[in-house]
Design a protein around this motif. Sequence first.
Motif, short mmCIF file in Angstrom:
data_model
loop_
_atom_site.label_atom_id
_atom_site.label_comp_id
_atom_site.label_asym_id
_atom_site.label_seq_id
_atom_site.Cartn_x
_atom_site.Cartn_y
_atom_site.Cartn_z
N CYS A 1 0.83 -1.23 0.00
CA CYS A 1 0.00 0.00 0.00
C CYS A 1 0.85 1.27 0.00
O CYS A 1 0.32 2.36 -0.13
CB CYS A 1 -0.96 0.01 1.18
N GLY A 2 2.17 1.12 0.17
CA GLY A 2 3.03 2.29 0.03
C GLY A 2 3.60 2.84 1.34
O GLY A 2 4.09 3.96 1.38
N LYS A 3 3.60 2.03 2.39
CA LYS A 3 4.13 2.50 3.69
C LYS A 3 5.61 2.85 3.57
O LYS A 3 6.05 3.91 3.99
CB LYS A 3 3.94 1.42 4.77
N SER A 4 6.38 1.90 2.99
CA SER A 4 7.82 2.17 2.85
C SER A 4 8.06 3.33 1.90
O SER A 4 8.95 4.16 2.14
CB SER A 4 8.54 0.93 2.30
N THR A 5 7.25 3.40 0.85
CA THR A 5 7.41 4.50 -0.11
C THR A 5 7.18 5.85 0.57
O THR A 5 7.90 6.82 0.32
CB THR A 5 6.44 4.31 -1.29
N LEU A 6 6.20 5.90 1.47
CA LEU A 6 5.92 7.15 2.17
C LEU A 6 7.13 7.55 3.04
O LEU A 6 7.58 8.70 2.99
CB LEU A 6 4.65 7.00 3.02
N1 LIG Z 1 11.62 1.39 -6.62
C1 LIG Z 1 10.42 0.97 -7.05
N2 LIG Z 1 10.17 0.81 -8.37
C2 LIG Z 1 8.96 0.43 -8.81
N3 LIG Z 1 7.91 0.17 -8.02
C3 LIG Z 1 8.09 0.31 -6.70
C4 LIG Z 1 9.34 0.71 -6.14
N4 LIG Z 1 9.22 0.76 -4.80
C5 LIG Z 1 7.95 0.40 -4.52
N5 LIG Z 1 7.26 0.12 -5.67
C6 LIG Z 1 5.86 -0.27 -5.74
O1 LIG Z 1 5.10 0.68 -4.98
C7 LIG Z 1 4.07 0.01 -4.26
C8 LIG Z 1 4.23 0.29 -2.78
O2 LIG Z 1 5.39 -0.38 -2.31
P1 LIG Z 1 5.90 -0.24 -0.81
O3 LIG Z 1 7.16 -1.00 -0.72
O4 LIG Z 1 5.91 1.18 -0.44
O5 LIG Z 1 4.72 -0.98 -0.01
P2 LIG Z 1 4.64 -1.36 1.53
O6 LIG Z 1 3.32 -0.85 2.03
O7 LIG Z 1 5.85 -0.91 2.24
O8 LIG Z 1 4.59 -2.95 1.46
P3 LIG Z 1 5.12 -4.03 2.53
O9 LIG Z 1 4.12 -4.00 3.64
O10 LIG Z 1 5.07 -5.32 1.78
O11 LIG Z 1 6.50 -3.65 2.95
C9 LIG Z 1 4.15 -1.46 -4.64
O12 LIG Z 1 3.25 -1.69 -5.68
C10 LIG Z 1 5.57 -1.61 -5.12
O13 LIG Z 1 5.68 -2.63 -6.08
#
Ligand SMILES: Nc1ncnc2c1ncn2[C@@H]1O[C@H](COP(=O)(O)OP(=O)(O)OP(=O)(O)O)[C@@H](O)[C@H]1O
Length: 271
Positions: A64-69
């Motif tokens: 859902c994008g937690k790490s991305t945030l």
């Molecule tokens: N560097 C990147 N390049 C392309 N897509 C990415 C990249 N980083 C994240 N994504 C995509 O962005 C979306 C969010 O990823 P993210 O890692 O932020 O999720 P998350 O909530 O942290 O997940 P988890 O709980 O599994 O750690 C996912 O669809 C992922 O595939």
Amino acid sequence: MAVAALEKESAEMASAANPHKPAVSIKGLDVTFGGGEGAVTALSGISVDIPQGSLVTMLGPSGCGKSTLLRAIADLVPASAGEIAVLGRTPEQARKERNFSFVFQDSTLLPWRSAIDNVRLPLEVGGGGKAHAEPEALLELVGLKGREKALPAELSGGMRQRVSIARALVTKPKILLMDEPFGALDEITRDKLNEELLRIWQETGTTVMFVTHSIPEAAFLGQYVLVLASHPGRVKEFMPIDLPYPRKLKLRDTIEFVRITAHLRQLLEEC
Ligand SMILES: Nc1ncnc2c1ncn2[C@@H]1O[C@H](COP(=O)(O)OP(=O)(O)OP(=O)(O)O)[C@@H](O)[C@H]1O
Ligand SMILES: [Mg+2]
């Protein structure tokens, strides 16, 4: 410097800060990876203010994008639209001024350096100049007094994460970004580190943003829980957790706590 001196200094720093200015202010943030047909919208229209000195936990389904945030706040991925202010600065300025530190899921310690030398590392890499905490006092703060000379391979996973936390605090960051820091640990160790993190948070006055997959962990630690929904990643709820600090683990057996986790579970099922 002794722990007491460190605590006093941190408390002075915290009270000097303007409590009304958010530590992190996010407005209309979009993050898209790639372009064309393969583009992935990881985050869409995220707006949230993280109060200074608060501890905010983040929950949401995988992807859902937690790490991305967290990464966008830390200037590790660029915003596609919208704004992020870290204590009124851009993420890039905040990174250069060392206003935040990042703690990852797996400890990223250098295996050939002792615990204390790992804690010192950010001071060597980023150059001196800025005020910093004493590595010895930080290892004491995270409960590793006496293990300063140990190599990472000689420490347990929980101890390595403690070293990572001490290392993150050495630059005296105003904000600590933690991405599932205790995810790989057994439950008992994780419980212990949860209590310790609360103690460290209260002693240092640092703003903490903490990603987890555990509903009880999110509710136990957080002053607020930021629940994210997926496809695309967006804010589902920014929920205050109305339970007093200091919190001890037995809080989790109370009816109030169970009600809160039930509500969070319900929210996550809707995400
Ligand atoms: N560097 C990147 N390049 C392309 N897509 C990415 C990249 N980083 C994240 N994504 C995509 O962005 C979306 C969010 O990823 P993210 O890692 O932020 O999720 P998350 O909530 O942290 O997940 P988890 O709980 O599994 O750690 C996912 O669809 C992922 O595939
Ligand atoms: Mg993640």
